[in-house]
Design a protein around this motif. Structure first.
Motif, PDB file in Angstrom:
ATOM      1  N   CYS A 125       0.823  -1.206   0.000  1.00 25.02           N
ATOM      2  CA  CYS A 125       0.000   0.000   0.000  1.00 25.02           C
ATOM      3  C   CYS A 125       0.861   1.261   0.000  1.00 25.02           C
ATOM      4  N   ALA A 126       2.084   1.166  -0.448  1.00 27.21           N
ATOM      5  CA  ALA A 126       2.980   2.324  -0.439  1.00 27.21           C
ATOM      6  C   ALA A 126       2.469   3.426  -1.364  1.00 27.21           C
ATOM      7  N   LYS A 127       1.909   3.025  -2.505  1.00 27.42           N
ATOM      8  CA  LYS A 127       1.409   4.028  -3.450  1.00 27.42           C
ATOM      9  C   LYS A 127       0.255   4.826  -2.835  1.00 27.42           C
ATOM     10  N   GLU A 128      -0.675   4.133  -2.163  1.00 25.64           N
ATOM     11  CA  GLU A 128      -1.804   4.809  -1.527  1.00 25.64           C
ATOM     12  C   GLU A 128      -1.342   5.692  -0.367  1.00 25.64           C
ATOM     13  N   ALA A 129      -0.357   5.217   0.391  1.00 25.79           N
ATOM     14  CA  ALA A 129       0.165   6.013   1.501  1.00 25.79           C
ATOM     15  C   ALA A 129       0.838   7.278   0.992  1.00 25.79           C
ATOM     16  N   LYS A 130       1.587   7.157  -0.105  1.00 27.74           N
ATOM     17  CA  LYS A 130       2.241   8.334  -0.693  1.00 27.74           C
ATOM     18  C   LYS A 130       1.206   9.320  -1.213  1.00 27.74           C
ATOM     19  N   GLN A 131       0.167   8.787  -1.848  1.00 25.97           N
ATOM     20  CA  GLN A 131      -0.885   9.662  -2.371  1.00 25.97           C
ATOM     21  C   GLN A 131      -1.607  10.376  -1.237  1.00 25.97           C
ATOM     22  N   LEU A 132      -1.865   9.671  -0.133  1.00 26.75           N
ATOM     23  CA  LEU A 132      -2.511  10.306   1.015  1.00 26.75           C
ATOM     24  C   LEU A 132      -1.620  11.402   1.593  1.00 26.75           C
ATOM     25  N   ALA A 133      -0.319  11.147   1.669  1.00 28.58           N
ATOM     26  CA  ALA A 133       0.597  12.172   2.194  1.00 28.58           C
ATOM     27  C   ALA A 133       0.582  13.410   1.309  1.00 28.58           C
ATOM     28  N   GLU A 134       0.571  13.227  -0.007  1.00 33.21           N
ATOM     29  CA  GLU A 134       0.555  14.370  -0.926  1.00 33.21           C
ATOM     30  C   GLU A 134      -0.749  15.155  -0.813  1.00 33.21           C
ATOM     31  N   VAL A 135      -1.865  14.429  -0.792  1.00 35.28           N
ATOM     32  CA  VAL A 135      -3.173  15.102  -0.736  1.00 35.28           C
ATOM     33  C   VAL A 135      -3.335  15.826   0.598  1.00 35.28           C
ATOM     34  N   THR A 136      -2.907  15.202   1.681  1.00 32.40           N
ATOM     35  CA  THR A 136      -3.025  15.828   2.999  1.00 32.40           C
ATOM     36  C   THR A 136      -2.142  17.061   3.101  1.00 32.40           C
ATOM     37  N   LYS A 137      -0.928  16.985   2.537  1.00 34.00           N
ATOM     38  CA  LYS A 137      -0.033  18.144   2.562  1.00 34.00           C
ATOM     39  C   LYS A 137      -0.624  19.296   1.753  1.00 34.00           C
ATOM     40  N   ALA A 138      -1.192  18.989   0.582  1.00 29.95           N
ATOM     41  CA  ALA A 138      -1.802  20.036  -0.235  1.00 29.95           C
ATOM     42  C   ALA A 138      -2.986  20.668   0.492  1.00 29.95           C
ATOM     43  N   TYR A 139      -3.802  19.850   1.153  1.00 26.91           N
ATOM     44  CA  TYR A 139      -4.931  20.380   1.905  1.00 26.91           C
ATOM     45  C   TYR A 139      -4.450  21.233   3.072  1.00 26.91           C
ATOM     46  N   GLN A 140      -3.426  20.764   3.760  1.00 24.96           N
ATOM     47  CA  GLN A 140      -2.892  21.513   4.900  1.00 24.96           C
ATOM     48  C   GLN A 140      -2.268  22.827   4.449  1.00 24.96           C
ATOM     49  N   ASP A 141      -1.572  22.806   3.306  1.00 27.84           N
ATOM     50  CA  ASP A 141      -0.975  24.039   2.796  1.00 27.84           C
ATOM     51  C   ASP A 141      -2.039  25.085   2.487  1.00 27.84           C
ATOM     52  N   ARG A 142      -3.152  24.630   1.959  1.00 22.94           N
ATOM     53  CA  ARG A 142      -4.173  25.587   1.543  1.00 22.94           C
ATOM     54  C   ARG A 142      -5.096  25.993   2.684  1.00 22.94           C
ATOM     55  N   TYR A 143      -5.568  25.007   3.466  1.00 20.70           N
ATOM     56  CA  TYR A 143      -6.604  25.306   4.458  1.00 20.70           C
ATOM     57  C   TYR A 143      -6.136  25.183   5.902  1.00 20.70           C
TER      58      TYR A 143
END
Length: 175
Positions: A125-143
């Motif tokens: 599940c490394a691909k899903e974990a990496k995708q979650l980290a990217e999406v969460t970082k983008a959300y945190q950066d914006r909101y």
């Protein structure tokens, strides 16, 4: 073999109930009530429903979800244009809800992958974990750090301050 049996060959057994012609039979009250219900209540409702369905079939519309047109960002609004401010705020709120749902969907996918893979989830599940980290970082950066009462204006100011900090960091790195 014929479909219908020959009545002469296979005769029906005689009825065991004596039929008396002198007694008159009363109709079954349940049958009477059911027939009355069918004609008084069910038939008009069925007629109206079928008529409405015919009308809707003529004007077939496919409705999946409400689509909003994109409006200008808050930075593109003219000074004193309060309608533009309101529309930009509404657009920002919709975007925030969409981004929250994206993070939630990716998190659910990772959870399903972990559940499916069991102890091997770290490598499978490394691909899903990496995708979650990217999406969460983008959300945190914006909101992130806006709080519950965050709005488009504070989000825009946060992005402006982050851009200024990045420009200062680049200037210091180049010197």
């Amino acid at each position: 073999m014929p479909d219908d049996p020959d009545p002469e060959v296979y005769k029906a057994p005689p009825s065991r109930t004596p039929v008396s012609e002198s007694t008159s039979t009363l109709p079954n009250p349940v049958t009477f009530i059911q027939t009355a219900f069918d004609y008084i209540i069910d038939a008009p409702v069925t007629f109206v429903r079928e008529w409405v369905e015919r009308q809707q079939a003529k004007n077939k519309s496919y409705y999946y979800h409400q689509k909003f047109r994109r409006v200008p960002d808050l930075s593109e609004c003219m000074e004193g244009d309060y309608l533009c401010f309101y529309e930009a705020e509404a657009q920002w709120r919709r975007d925030r809800l969409v981004d929250q749902q994206i993070v939630e969907i990716v998190r659910e996918r990772l959870g399903a992958c972990k559940h499916r893979e069991g102890p091997n989830h770290f490598q499978n599940c490394a691909k899903e974990a990496k995708q979650l980290a990217e999406v969460t970082k983008a959300y945190q950066d914006r909101y992130g750090d806006l709080g519950v009462h965050g709005n488009a204006r504070t989000c825009l100011m946060k992005q402006k301050h982050r851009m200024i900090e990045e420009m200062k960091a680049q200037e210091n790195a180049s010197q």
